[in-house]
Scaffold this motif. Structure first.
Motif, PDB file in Angstrom:
ATOM      1  N   MET A   1      -1.658 -37.369 -35.341  1.00 14.42           N
ATOM      2  CA  MET A   1      -1.802 -36.434 -36.463  1.00 14.42           C
ATOM      3  C   MET A   1      -0.434 -35.980 -36.958  1.00 14.42           C
ATOM      4  SD  MET A   1      -4.952 -35.932 -37.292  1.00 14.42           S
ATOM      5  CE  MET A   1      -4.840 -34.387 -38.173  1.00 14.42           C
ATOM      6  N   LEU A   2      -0.331 -35.737 -38.226  1.00 13.26           N
ATOM      7  CA  LEU A   2       0.903 -35.246 -38.819  1.00 13.26           C
ATOM      8  C   LEU A   2       1.052 -33.764 -38.531  1.00 13.26           C
ATOM      9  CD1 LEU A   2       3.295 -36.041 -40.641  1.00 13.26           C
ATOM     10  CD2 LEU A   2       1.925 -35.325 -42.594  1.00 13.26           C
ATOM     11  N   GLN A   3       2.156 -33.381 -37.879  1.00 15.93           N
ATOM     12  CA  GLN A   3       2.378 -31.994 -37.540  1.00 15.93           C
ATOM     13  C   GLN A   3       2.691 -31.174 -38.783  1.00 15.93           C
ATOM     14  OE1 GLN A   3       1.856 -30.925 -34.429  1.00 15.93           O
ATOM     15  NE2 GLN A   3       1.349 -33.031 -33.848  1.00 15.93           N
ATOM     16  N   THR A   4       2.341 -29.873 -38.699  1.00 15.06           N
ATOM     17  CA  THR A   4       2.547 -28.987 -39.854  1.00 15.06           C
ATOM     18  C   THR A   4       4.020 -28.886 -40.217  1.00 15.06           C
ATOM     19  OG1 THR A   4       0.627 -27.709 -39.127  1.00 15.06           O
ATOM     20  CG2 THR A   4       2.083 -26.681 -40.757  1.00 15.06           C
ATOM     21  N   SER A   5       4.890 -28.925 -39.219  1.00 18.53           N
ATOM     22  CA  SER A   5       6.327 -28.806 -39.482  1.00 18.53           C
ATOM     23  C   SER A   5       6.891 -30.001 -40.234  1.00 18.53           C
ATOM     24  CB  SER A   5       7.073 -28.641 -38.152  1.00 18.53           C
ATOM     25  OG  SER A   5       6.804 -29.742 -37.290  1.00 18.53           O
ATOM     26  N   ASN A   6       6.154 -31.110 -40.232  1.00 16.41           N
ATOM     27  CA  ASN A   6       6.647 -32.315 -40.905  1.00 16.41           C
ATOM     28  C   ASN A   6       6.229 -32.393 -42.365  1.00 16.41           C
ATOM     29  OD1 ASN A   6       7.795 -33.215 -38.514  1.00 16.41           O
ATOM     30  ND2 ASN A   6       5.968 -34.347 -37.892  1.00 16.41           N
ATOM     31  N   TYR A   7       5.345 -31.504 -42.814  1.00 20.22           N
ATOM     32  CA  TYR A   7       4.883 -31.556 -44.198  1.00 20.22           C
ATOM     33  C   TYR A   7       6.024 -31.294 -45.180  1.00 20.22           C
ATOM     34  CZ  TYR A   7      -0.108 -32.086 -43.354  1.00 20.22           C
ATOM     35  OH  TYR A   7      -1.334 -32.588 -43.008  1.00 20.22           O
ATOM     36  N   SER A   8       6.936 -30.396 -44.810  1.00 19.86           N
ATOM     37  CA  SER A   8       8.059 -30.107 -45.702  1.00 19.86           C
ATOM     38  C   SER A   8       8.938 -31.332 -45.886  1.00 19.86           C
ATOM     39  CB  SER A   8       8.879 -28.932 -45.155  1.00 19.86           C
ATOM     40  OG  SER A   8       9.348 -29.235 -43.848  1.00 19.86           O
ATOM     41  N   MET A  59      -1.125 -39.625 -45.771  1.00 20.99           N
ATOM     42  CA  MET A  59      -1.658 -38.259 -45.730  1.00 20.99           C
ATOM     43  C   MET A  59      -3.185 -38.282 -45.638  1.00 20.99           C
ATOM     44  SD  MET A  59       1.025 -36.227 -45.927  1.00 20.99           S
ATOM     45  CE  MET A  59       0.612 -34.660 -46.679  1.00 20.99           C
ATOM     46  N   PHE A  60      -3.819 -39.217 -46.355  1.00 15.61           N
ATOM     47  CA  PHE A  60      -5.271 -39.349 -46.254  1.00 15.61           C
ATOM     48  C   PHE A  60      -5.690 -39.729 -44.833  1.00 15.61           C
ATOM     49  CE2 PHE A  60      -5.713 -40.555 -51.022  1.00 15.61           C
ATOM     50  CZ  PHE A  60      -5.607 -39.218 -51.353  1.00 15.61           C
ATOM     51  N   PHE A  61      -4.950 -40.674 -44.232  1.00 13.80           N
ATOM     52  CA  PHE A  61      -5.313 -41.155 -42.901  1.00 13.80           C
ATOM     53  C   PHE A  61      -5.204 -40.058 -41.846  1.00 13.80           C
ATOM     54  CE2 PHE A  61      -3.714 -45.570 -44.321  1.00 13.80           C
ATOM     55  CZ  PHE A  61      -4.907 -45.791 -44.987  1.00 13.80           C
ATOM     56  N   ASN A  62      -4.393 -39.044 -42.105  1.00 12.57           N
ATOM     57  CA  ASN A  62      -4.194 -37.978 -41.131  1.00 12.57           C
ATOM     58  C   ASN A  62      -5.163 -36.813 -41.314  1.00 12.57           C
ATOM     59  OD1 ASN A  62      -1.605 -38.194 -39.259  1.00 12.57           O
ATOM     60  ND2 ASN A  62      -1.143 -39.251 -41.165  1.00 12.57           N
ATOM     61  N   THR A  63      -6.148 -36.962 -42.194  1.00 13.81           N
ATOM     62  CA  THR A  63      -7.138 -35.898 -42.387  1.00 13.81           C
ATOM     63  C   THR A  63      -8.312 -36.107 -41.423  1.00 13.81           C
ATOM     64  OG1 THR A  63      -8.277 -37.140 -44.120  1.00 13.81           O
ATOM     65  CG2 THR A  63      -6.517 -35.642 -44.807  1.00 13.81           C
ATOM     66  N   PHE A  64      -8.958 -35.002 -41.067  1.00 17.36           N
ATOM     67  CA  PHE A  64     -10.131 -35.099 -40.203  1.00 17.36           C
ATOM     68  C   PHE A  64     -11.289 -35.785 -40.913  1.00 17.36           C
ATOM     69  CE2 PHE A  64      -7.875 -31.469 -38.243  1.00 17.36           C
ATOM     70  CZ  PHE A  64      -7.816 -31.947 -36.938  1.00 17.36           C
ATOM     71  N   VAL A  65     -11.324 -35.682 -42.236  1.00 24.11           N
ATOM     72  CA  VAL A  65     -12.390 -36.340 -43.002  1.00 24.11           C
ATOM     73  C   VAL A  65     -12.315 -37.852 -42.825  1.00 24.11           C
ATOM     74  CG1 VAL A  65     -13.347 -36.682 -45.309  1.00 24.11           C
ATOM     75  CG2 VAL A  65     -12.427 -34.452 -44.667  1.00 24.11           C
ATOM     76  N   LEU A  74     -13.781 -38.971 -49.132  1.00 23.72           N
ATOM     77  CA  LEU A  74     -12.357 -38.804 -49.432  1.00 23.72           C
ATOM     78  C   LEU A  74     -11.980 -39.546 -50.703  1.00 23.72           C
ATOM     79  CD1 LEU A  74      -9.956 -37.380 -48.044  1.00 23.72           C
ATOM     80  CD2 LEU A  74      -9.385 -39.565 -46.995  1.00 23.72           C
ATOM     81  N   PHE A  75     -12.552 -40.743 -50.895  1.00 27.02           N
ATOM     82  CA  PHE A  75     -12.239 -41.521 -52.097  1.00 27.02           C
ATOM     83  C   PHE A  75     -12.756 -40.825 -53.355  1.00 27.02           C
ATOM     84  CE2 PHE A  75     -13.580 -44.702 -55.239  1.00 27.02           C
ATOM     85  CZ  PHE A  75     -12.353 -45.275 -55.522  1.00 27.02           C
ATOM     86  N   HIS A  76     -13.986 -40.328 -53.323  1.00 31.85           N
ATOM     87  CA  HIS A  76     -14.552 -39.650 -54.494  1.00 31.85           C
ATOM     88  C   HIS A  76     -13.797 -38.355 -54.800  1.00 31.85           C
ATOM     89  CE1 HIS A  76     -17.850 -42.331 -55.288  1.00 31.85           C
ATOM     90  NE2 HIS A  76     -18.265 -42.275 -54.018  1.00 31.85           N
ATOM     91  N   LYS A  77     -13.289 -37.694 -53.764  1.00 29.53           N
ATOM     92  CA  LYS A  77     -12.563 -36.443 -53.980  1.00 29.53           C
ATOM     93  C   LYS A  77     -11.225 -36.700 -54.663  1.00 29.53           C
ATOM     94  CE  LYS A  77     -11.905 -31.975 -53.304  1.00 29.53           C
ATOM     95  NZ  LYS A  77     -12.726 -30.947 -53.972  1.00 29.53           N
ATOM     96  N   PHE A  78     -10.551 -37.783 -54.271  1.00 28.79           N
ATOM     97  CA  PHE A  78      -9.217 -38.070 -54.793  1.00 28.79           C
ATOM     98  C   PHE A  78      -9.208 -39.378 -55.587  1.00 28.79           C
ATOM     99  CE2 PHE A  78      -8.577 -35.450 -51.037  1.00 28.79           C
ATOM    100  CZ  PHE A  78      -7.717 -34.480 -51.501  1.00 28.79           C
ATOM    101  N   LYS A  79     -10.323 -39.724 -56.190  1.00 27.33           N
ATOM    102  CA  LYS A  79     -10.401 -40.974 -56.944  1.00 27.33           C
ATOM    103  C   LYS A  79      -9.413 -40.997 -58.096  1.00 27.33           C
ATOM    104  CE  LYS A  79     -14.140 -41.570 -59.278  1.00 27.33           C
ATOM    105  NZ  LYS A  79     -15.566 -41.855 -59.620  1.00 27.33           N
ATOM    106  N   GLY A  80      -9.271 -39.871 -58.788  1.00 32.14           N
ATOM    107  CA  GLY A  80      -8.326 -39.830 -59.904  1.00 32.14           C
ATOM    108  C   GLY A  80      -6.894 -40.058 -59.463  1.00 32.14           C
ATOM    109  N   THR A  81      -6.497 -39.435 -58.357  1.00 32.54           N
ATOM    110  CA  THR A  81      -5.133 -39.609 -57.842  1.00 32.54           C
ATOM    111  C   THR A  81      -4.877 -41.053 -57.448  1.00 32.54           C
ATOM    112  OG1 THR A  81      -5.146 -37.338 -57.006  1.00 32.54           O
ATOM    113  CG2 THR A  81      -3.504 -38.834 -56.092  1.00 32.54           C
ATOM    114  N   ILE A  82      -5.829 -41.674 -56.754  1.00 35.03           N
ATOM    115  CA  ILE A  82      -5.650 -43.050 -56.297  1.00 35.03           C
ATOM    116  C   ILE A  82      -5.572 -44.009 -57.481  1.00 35.03           C
ATOM    117  CG2 ILE A  82      -6.725 -44.915 -54.995  1.00 35.03           C
ATOM    118  CD1 ILE A  82      -7.961 -42.794 -53.188  1.00 35.03           C
ATOM    119  N   LEU A  83      -6.479 -43.871 -58.438  1.00 32.14           N
ATOM    120  CA  LEU A  83      -6.495 -44.786 -59.586  1.00 32.14           C
ATOM    121  C   LEU A  83      -5.265 -44.610 -60.467  1.00 32.14           C
ATOM    122  CD1 LEU A  83     -10.272 -44.651 -60.610  1.00 32.14           C
ATOM    123  CD2 LEU A  83      -9.072 -46.408 -59.289  1.00 32.14           C
ATOM    124  N   LEU A  84      -4.839 -43.357 -60.697  1.00 29.34           N
ATOM    125  CA  LEU A  84      -3.646 -43.118 -61.512  1.00 29.34           C
ATOM    126  C   LEU A  84      -2.395 -43.666 -60.837  1.00 29.34           C
ATOM    127  CD1 LEU A  84      -4.250 -39.521 -62.947  1.00 29.34           C
ATOM    128  CD2 LEU A  84      -4.233 -41.685 -64.203  1.00 29.34           C
TER     129      LEU A  84
END
Length: 225
Positions: A1-8, A59-65, A74-84
């Motif tokens: 999992m991606l640690q919170t301190s690494n998000y920055s 970032m998607f792969f590191n989500t619990f979803v 996950l795809f339907h939630k971020f479909k616009g981001t992925i397609l753009l």
């Protein structure tokens, strides 16, 4: 999992790549008189966009979803981001190919058979282009091979990182096959074989990723009974 301190750090890297993309889009036309430099900037820009897309998927792969197997949600939630993101990468590469084709067409038409023993000049800009792309090729290929070793361990995230890197590696192999200033016949043969191996590896990698995803889903949801 991606640690919170690494998000920055991840956000800083994304903003850095986006800033470079904006810089090239704003000032690349000032370098039309130096097509070699412009080509290097375009290639680095496309690689930067691809890395940004890779970061989004990581970032998607590191989500619990995603880890729960709810990929469709996950795809339907971020479909616009992925397609753009995919559309922008495709449009950027298409524009760069179209812009560079006109600049290099005259030089390619002027290419003629050179008699043996003739000392040929090597323009400094072409030398810089070949050397810079060689180091970019080295870095991309080393990163791709490093993450590609995850196929043996059946790990999806490193393999998903390795597969997109096959595209810029294949582009640079095509450059050394078609657009290199001077190329030996041996280099043309090796580059052609390399492109064939890239295509095969990309196909097998996609099949392996699908297989790993199915196995992970069965492990999470239980065997169908």
């Amino acid at each position: 999992m991606l640690q919170t301190s690494n998000y920055s750090l991840v956000l800083f890297l994304q903003f850095l790549l986006l800033f470079y993309d904006l810089f090239v889009n704003s000032f690349s036309e000032l370098l039309r008189t130096a097509p070699a430099v412009q080509l290097v900037l375009f290639i680095i820009q496309d690689i930067a966009i691809l890395f940004n897309v890779i970061i989004i998927f990581l970032m998607f792969f590191n989500t619990f979803v995603f880890q729960a197997g709810l990929v469709n949600l996950l795809f339907h939630k971020f479909k616009g981001t992925i397609l753009l993101s995919a559309a922008y990468l495709a449009l950027s590469i298409s524009f760069h190919v179209w812009a560079q084709a006109g600049l290099w067409a005259q030089a390619l038409r002027a290419a003629v058979a050179v008699p043996a023993g003739l000392l040929l000049p090597y323009p400094f800009t072409n030398l810089v282009l070949d050397v810079v792309l060689l180091f970019l090729y080295l870095g991309t290929e080393a990163t791709r091979i490093f993450f590609g070793k995850a196929t043996v361990c059946q790990r999806k995230v490193p393999l998903s990182t390795s597969l997109p890197l096959t595209v810029p590696a294949a582009v640079m192999a095509a450059y050394y096959l078609l657009l290199q200033t001077y190329a030996l016949r041996l280099e043309a043969i090796l580059s052609s074989l390399l492109l064939l191996f890239y295509a095969t590896e990309l196909l097998l990698g996609v099949l392996a990723l699908v297989s790993f995803s199915r196995y992970s889903c069965l492990s999470t949801c239980g065997e169908p009974g």
